[in-house]
Scaffold this motif. Sequence first.
Motif, PDB file in Angstrom:
ATOM      1  N   GLU A  21       8.652 -35.924   0.191  1.00 43.58           N
ATOM      2  CA  GLU A  21       7.456 -36.146  -0.625  1.00 43.58           C
ATOM      3  C   GLU A  21       7.557 -37.453  -1.410  1.00 43.58           C
ATOM      4  O   GLU A  21       6.580 -38.198  -1.505  1.00 43.58           O
ATOM      5  N   GLN A  22       8.733 -37.748  -1.958  1.00 41.24           N
ATOM      6  CA  GLN A  22       8.925 -39.001  -2.695  1.00 41.24           C
ATOM      7  C   GLN A  22       8.774 -40.199  -1.759  1.00 41.24           C
ATOM      8  O   GLN A  22       8.112 -41.188  -2.100  1.00 41.24           O
ATOM      9  N   THR A  23       9.372 -40.094  -0.585  1.00 43.42           N
ATOM     10  CA  THR A  23       9.258 -41.176   0.402  1.00 43.42           C
ATOM     11  C   THR A  23       7.810 -41.349   0.821  1.00 43.42           C
ATOM     12  O   THR A  23       7.318 -42.482   0.928  1.00 43.42           O
ATOM     13  N   ASN A  24       7.106 -40.250   1.044  1.00 48.98           N
ATOM     14  CA  ASN A  24       5.699 -40.316   1.446  1.00 48.98           C
ATOM     15  C   ASN A  24       4.835 -40.929   0.361  1.00 48.98           C
ATOM     16  O   ASN A  24       3.900 -41.694   0.652  1.00 48.98           O
ATOM     17  N   THR A  25       5.126 -40.627  -0.898  1.00 53.15           N
ATOM     18  CA  THR A  25       4.358 -41.197  -2.007  1.00 53.15           C
ATOM     19  C   THR A  25       4.511 -42.715  -2.010  1.00 53.15           C
ATOM     20  O   THR A  25       3.524 -43.451  -2.164  1.00 53.15           O
ATOM     21  N   ALA A  27       5.349 -44.560   0.583  1.00 52.89           N
ATOM     22  CA  ALA A  27       4.718 -45.062   1.806  1.00 52.89           C
ATOM     23  C   ALA A  27       3.207 -45.145   1.643  1.00 52.89           C
ATOM     24  O   ALA A  27       2.583 -46.135   2.054  1.00 52.89           O
ATOM     25  N   GLU A  28       2.606 -44.129   1.031  1.00 51.73           N
ATOM     26  CA  GLU A  28       1.156 -44.148   0.811  1.00 51.73           C
ATOM     27  C   GLU A  28       0.759 -45.303  -0.102  1.00 51.73           C
ATOM     28  O   GLU A  28      -0.269 -45.960   0.129  1.00 51.73           O
ATOM     29  N   ALA A  29       1.566 -45.564  -1.131  1.00 53.14           N
ATOM     30  CA  ALA A  29       1.279 -46.676  -2.043  1.00 53.14           C
ATOM     31  C   ALA A  29       1.354 -48.009  -1.301  1.00 53.14           C
ATOM     32  O   ALA A  29       0.482 -48.873  -1.460  1.00 53.14           O
ATOM     33  N   GLU A  42       4.683 -44.732   8.440  1.00 56.21           N
ATOM     34  CA  GLU A  42       4.401 -43.361   8.860  1.00 56.21           C
ATOM     35  C   GLU A  42       4.720 -42.363   7.745  1.00 56.21           C
ATOM     36  O   GLU A  42       5.724 -42.473   7.057  1.00 56.21           O
ATOM     37  N   ILE A  43       3.842 -41.397   7.590  1.00 57.29           N
ATOM     38  CA  ILE A  43       4.024 -40.320   6.623  1.00 57.29           C
ATOM     39  C   ILE A  43       4.736 -39.176   7.355  1.00 57.29           C
ATOM     40  O   ILE A  43       4.298 -38.736   8.412  1.00 57.29           O
ATOM     41  N   GLU A  44       5.853 -38.723   6.783  1.00 55.21           N
ATOM     42  CA  GLU A  44       6.639 -37.653   7.417  1.00 55.21           C
ATOM     43  C   GLU A  44       6.094 -36.281   7.042  1.00 55.21           C
ATOM     44  O   GLU A  44       5.664 -36.066   5.906  1.00 55.21           O
ATOM     45  N   ALA A  45       6.183 -35.374   7.981  1.00 57.56           N
ATOM     46  CA  ALA A  45       5.759 -33.995   7.730  1.00 57.56           C
ATOM     47  C   ALA A  45       6.861 -33.243   6.989  1.00 57.56           C
ATOM     48  O   ALA A  45       8.043 -33.512   7.178  1.00 57.56           O
ATOM     49  N   LEU A  46       6.449 -32.319   6.142  1.00 52.71           N
ATOM     50  CA  LEU A  46       7.409 -31.447   5.470  1.00 52.71           C
ATOM     51  C   LEU A  46       7.886 -30.403   6.477  1.00 52.71           C
ATOM     52  O   LEU A  46       7.207 -30.100   7.454  1.00 52.71           O
TER      53      LEU A  46
END
Length: 103
Positions: A21-25, A27-29, A42-46
């Motif tokens: 979730e931290q990595t995805n946040t 990445a989204e930014a 790429e956004i990773e799935a949980l």
Amino acid sequence: MTQQQQWGLAYLTQIHNESIEQTNTRAEARNSLMHPGEAKIEIEALLTVDAYVEMQTLEMADEGYRLLINHKEQTALKLFRSKTPEEQDSLVALLQIPDVLKG
């Protein structure tokens, strides 16, 4: 599997997912700052507990295989080096392998 072990796996999965979730946040930014047409991060799935266990099992199996191959290579190298120079030359010629093994 005991209840405590199941809780342990659930907790490890939670820790993994929090990291994702931290990595995805981040990445989204970064993705929001990229120009249209640029490759997005790429956004990773949980993961579910089962998926986490499978991922860990595959990683352990891959590491075990690497260790096995390394062991077999070291054993073969020791055996090769225990041979006389003539036997080594014969094996090199037979197997068409580079002379670097003689080192």
